[in-house]
Scaffold this motif. Structure first.
Motif, PDB file in Angstrom:
ATOM      1  N   MET A 113       7.351   6.670   2.283  1.00 47.37           N
ATOM      2  CA  MET A 113       6.211   5.875   2.981  1.00 47.37           C
ATOM      3  C   MET A 113       6.438   4.524   3.149  1.00 47.37           C
ATOM      4  SD  MET A 113       2.429   5.444   2.282  1.00 47.37           S
ATOM      5  CE  MET A 113       1.781   7.120   2.080  1.00 47.37           C
ATOM      6  N   ASP A 185       0.347   3.887   6.038  1.00 43.14           N
ATOM      7  CA  ASP A 185      -0.109   5.587   5.866  1.00 43.14           C
ATOM      8  C   ASP A 185      -1.062   5.573   6.913  1.00 43.14           C
ATOM      9  OD1 ASP A 185      -0.439   7.902   5.210  1.00 43.14           O
ATOM     10  OD2 ASP A 185      -1.352   7.530   3.354  1.00 43.14           O
ATOM     11  N   HIS A 229       3.540   8.185   6.772  1.00 42.60           N
ATOM     12  CA  HIS A 229       2.928   9.135   6.070  1.00 42.60           C
ATOM     13  C   HIS A 229       3.727   9.377   4.826  1.00 42.60           C
ATOM     14  CE1 HIS A 229       6.466  11.456   8.060  1.00 42.60           C
ATOM     15  NE2 HIS A 229       6.289  11.954   7.204  1.00 42.60           N
ATOM     16  N   GLU A 258      -4.065  10.743   0.826  1.00 38.04           N
ATOM     17  CA  GLU A 258      -2.541  10.829   1.561  1.00 38.04           C
ATOM     18  C   GLU A 258      -2.405  11.790   2.365  1.00 38.04           C
ATOM     19  OE1 GLU A 258       0.719   9.374  -0.826  1.00 38.04           O
ATOM     20  OE2 GLU A 258      -0.243   7.475  -1.293  1.00 38.04           O
TER      21      GLU A 258
END
Ligand code: 13P
Ligand code: SF4
Length: 369
Positions: A113, A185, A229, A258
């Motif tokens: 990420m 994210d 992500h 997340e």
């Protein structure tokens, strides 16, 4: 520097073959001896996703916020052998004093990420977004980002966030400017903003590859999400939740933020690794839990709570492969190099300029508690 750049720069040392055949009990004994010898001069922080074989030697365990705070507060340890991933070791290096050295036992322990936000792409995005929105944006970055991204955010008046404090920091940021750019994210950004009653129509995704904003709702955007992500947490799906709801209707579902927004809104609770651990500790005997986070932590929770039913939300989950790069052999190698040569392997050194600006972003976060 991203992990990819680090590897290309050939700063990585690979573990010597001899470490691959040492029996576990001998490795453990040798680690114990070196730890005893160094005492308080050596600190081994261990993130909650580390394997049990590492956690048993950690002086402190924690989520990203706790490990960042502990690094900022500790001045006794001259050597910090960081058992976590690259961005965490970078953060520790930036928050510790000059006499303290930080090492990462295996340089391949990155975070995919963090590598999704590249500094050049970020600078270009900023320029384009400024053209669209003018001086109305404050940048925020999840600590799961490179030091260069943290420095960019610090230089532009923003702060870092962790999954423990994201809500407070986003609230603070929106008291400073009209809208935020949230790196890297998209899920943590979306879940946090939604928790603060910002509707999905006020959020857009910045695609760093097409350099376009993707949104369906209004023009009055409040949250601009970087298209990054976590590949581990994206594996938890709405199907997994539906399966638990029908097969075990009395089971609570607890996930890390997340995970995608669809998964988080359909779960019962969402929070950082520390939050997940605390929830299980407070839960009554006999309670049932499906957990949506990394497998090493879920397995540890299963062991720690034999009086509760604890399972992974996705039965086919894999661990975070990069976190898992740190194993007994790499820890021993790092400690033996330290013992024999006075310096561990793979020292993480963030340049002065980057540190100065990144620390602004980290300090803003640490002061907003
Ligand atoms: P926490 O801050 O909740 O420990 O999470 C860090 C992380 O990398 C989760 O994937
Ligand atoms: Fe990065 Fe995901 Fe691994 Fe956390 S679990 S360190 S976000 S890849």
């Amino acid at each position: 520097m991203s992990l990819l750049q680090t590897l290309k720069n050939d700063q990585m040392r690979m573990i010597p073959e001899k470490y691959k055949s040492i029996p576990v009990s001998e490795m453990e004994e040798r680690i114990r001896e070196i730890k005893n010898k160094f005492g308080e001069k050596l600190l081994i922080p261990g993130h909650h996703y580390q394997k049990d074989e590492i956690i048993q030697f950690a002086d402190i365990t924690g989520d990203s916020l706790q490990l960042a705070q502990a690094s900022a507060e500790n001045r006794k340890a001259e050597h910090i052998v960081f058992c976590g991933v690259h961005f965490m070791a970078e953060t520790a290096d930036m928050l510790t004093a000059n006499h303290q050295k930080v090492y990462l036992p295996d340089m391949r322990a990155g975070c995919s990420m963090a590598d999704m936000a590249d500094i050049k792409q970020t600078e270009r995005a900023w320029e384009k977004l400024q053209k669209i929105f003018g001086d109305t944006i404050i940048p925020l970055t999840y600590v799961n980002s490179t030091a260069a991204i943290k420095a960019f955010v610090g230089k532009n008046g923003g702060a870092t966030v962790t999954s423990s404090n994201a809500k407070e920091i986003v609230k603070w940021a929106l008291s400073q400017k009209e809208r935020i750019l949230f790196l890297p994210d998209q899920h943590l950004g979306r879940n946090t903003a939604f928790d603060l009653d910002i509707s999905l129509e006020k959020m857009a995704v910045w695609d760093q590859n097409t350099e376009k904003l993707e949104y369906e709702g209004e023009d009055n955007l409040k949250v601009l999400l970087w298209k990054g992500h976590c590949s581990v947490h994206e594996k938890f799906t709405v199907k997994n939740i539906e399966y638990i709801r029908t097969s075990k209707p009395d089971m609570s579902i607890l996930v890390h933020p997340e995970c995608t927004h669809e998964v988080v809104v359909k779960s019962d609770y969402a929070g950082s690794t520390k939050y997940i651990i605390d929830m299980l500790e407070k839960a009554p005997a006999g309670s049932k839990w499906a957990i949506g986070t990394e497998m090493n932590l879920v397995n540890r929770l299963i062991q720690a709570h034999p009086d509760k039913e604890v399972i992974s939300l996705n039965p086919y989950m894999c661990p975070c492969l990069t976190m898992n790069r740190i194993d007994l052999a790499h820890l021993l190698w790092s400690l033996e190099e330290l013992d024999q040569n006075g310096t561990g392997v793979n020292q993480i050194i963030v340049g002065e300029d980057v540190t100065r600006n990144a620390v602004k972003a980290l300090d803003r976060m640490l002061s907003i508690r």
